[in-house]
Design a protein around this motif. Sequence first.
Motif, PDB file in Angstrom:
ATOM      1  N   GLU A  77      43.278  50.978  38.130  1.00 54.46           N
ATOM      2  CA  GLU A  77      42.722  49.880  38.987  1.00 54.46           C
ATOM      3  C   GLU A  77      43.131  48.750  38.373  1.00 54.46           C
ATOM      4  O   GLU A  77      42.760  48.569  37.112  1.00 54.46           O
ATOM      5  CB  GLU A  77      41.224  49.987  39.286  1.00 54.46           C
ATOM      6  CG  GLU A  77      40.772  51.344  40.016  1.00 54.46           C
ATOM      7  CD  GLU A  77      39.515  51.427  40.274  1.00 54.46           C
ATOM      8  OE1 GLU A  77      38.663  50.568  39.366  1.00 54.46           O
ATOM      9  OE2 GLU A  77      38.904  52.552  40.739  1.00 54.46           O
ATOM     10  N   VAL A  78      43.611  47.666  39.109  1.00 50.65           N
ATOM     11  CA  VAL A  78      43.927  46.311  38.550  1.00 50.65           C
ATOM     12  C   VAL A  78      43.745  45.264  39.445  1.00 50.65           C
ATOM     13  O   VAL A  78      43.930  45.577  40.713  1.00 50.65           O
ATOM     14  CB  VAL A  78      45.590  46.296  38.225  1.00 50.65           C
ATOM     15  CG1 VAL A  78      45.881  47.270  36.903  1.00 50.65           C
ATOM     16  CG2 VAL A  78      46.455  46.641  39.347  1.00 50.65           C
ATOM     17  N   VAL A  79      43.457  44.304  38.806  1.00 48.16           N
ATOM     18  CA  VAL A  79      43.170  43.001  39.672  1.00 48.16           C
ATOM     19  C   VAL A  79      44.341  42.321  40.481  1.00 48.16           C
ATOM     20  O   VAL A  79      45.258  42.035  39.377  1.00 48.16           O
ATOM     21  CB  VAL A  79      42.222  41.975  38.888  1.00 48.16           C
ATOM     22  CG1 VAL A  79      42.114  40.596  39.819  1.00 48.16           C
ATOM     23  CG2 VAL A  79      40.812  42.486  38.532  1.00 48.16           C
ATOM     24  N   SER A  80      44.673  42.218  41.555  1.00 50.33           N
ATOM     25  CA  SER A  80      45.788  41.838  42.147  1.00 50.33           C
ATOM     26  C   SER A  80      45.936  40.562  42.436  1.00 50.33           C
ATOM     27  O   SER A  80      46.976  39.922  43.067  1.00 50.33           O
ATOM     28  CB  SER A  80      46.246  42.818  43.172  1.00 50.33           C
ATOM     29  OG  SER A  80      45.193  42.740  44.201  1.00 50.33           O
ATOM     30  N   GLY A  81      44.656  39.726  42.701  1.00 53.16           N
ATOM     31  CA  GLY A  81      44.408  38.480  43.146  1.00 53.16           C
ATOM     32  C   GLY A  81      42.894  38.118  43.276  1.00 53.16           C
ATOM     33  O   GLY A  81      42.015  39.050  42.744  1.00 53.16           O
ATOM     34  N   TYR A  82      42.785  36.807  43.392  1.00 52.76           N
ATOM     35  CA  TYR A  82      41.296  36.278  43.589  1.00 52.76           C
ATOM     36  C   TYR A  82      41.161  35.477  44.236  1.00 52.76           C
ATOM     37  O   TYR A  82      42.150  34.649  44.858  1.00 52.76           O
ATOM     38  CB  TYR A  82      40.732  35.932  42.124  1.00 52.76           C
ATOM     39  CG  TYR A  82      41.498  34.928  41.698  1.00 52.76           C
ATOM     40  CD1 TYR A  82      41.158  33.369  41.790  1.00 52.76           C
ATOM     41  CD2 TYR A  82      42.890  34.866  41.047  1.00 52.76           C
ATOM     42  CE1 TYR A  82      41.620  32.491  41.532  1.00 52.76           C
ATOM     43  CE2 TYR A  82      43.473  33.812  40.608  1.00 52.76           C
ATOM     44  CZ  TYR A  82      42.866  32.442  40.794  1.00 52.76           C
ATOM     45  OH  TYR A  82      43.604  31.434  40.338  1.00 52.76           O
ATOM     46  N   ALA A  83      40.215  34.924  44.917  1.00 47.58           N
ATOM     47  CA  ALA A  83      39.665  33.936  45.783  1.00 47.58           C
ATOM     48  C   ALA A  83      38.508  33.437  45.103  1.00 47.58           C
ATOM     49  O   ALA A  83      37.414  33.979  44.945  1.00 47.58           O
ATOM     50  CB  ALA A  83      39.712  34.085  47.183  1.00 47.58           C
TER      51      ALA A  83
END
Length: 112
Positions: A77-83
């Motif tokens: 699992e990897v963070v692919s973006g954020y808001a």
Amino acid sequence: MKYVLMFVETEEFGKRLEEMSDLEREAAYEAVGRWFAENSDKITHHMHLAPAHTATTVRLGDGEPVVTDGPFVEGKEVVSGYAEVEVADLDEALKMVRSWPACPLVEIRPAS
């Protein structure tokens, strides 16, 4: 209240995305675009991140920092973006996340 929504891709999600036809993938991206448009009054900033293999990680601890290529953890699992969002409370952030049309995991953290 400010929160950061971190969009987390799983290995399974990545495979499904790769297996989609061009039309299916385009529709999936359009759904994400609609989600951002529908919530634009609450989103103060957002960013899609480059793939995890492009990361550089610095491990701090005893002695000299160790710099390595790649993500912090070798995971599926990897963070692919954020808001970054500005909402009344956690309930409002949860309501937003329930309609997220892409990655199967979203981590919500208060931001200051």
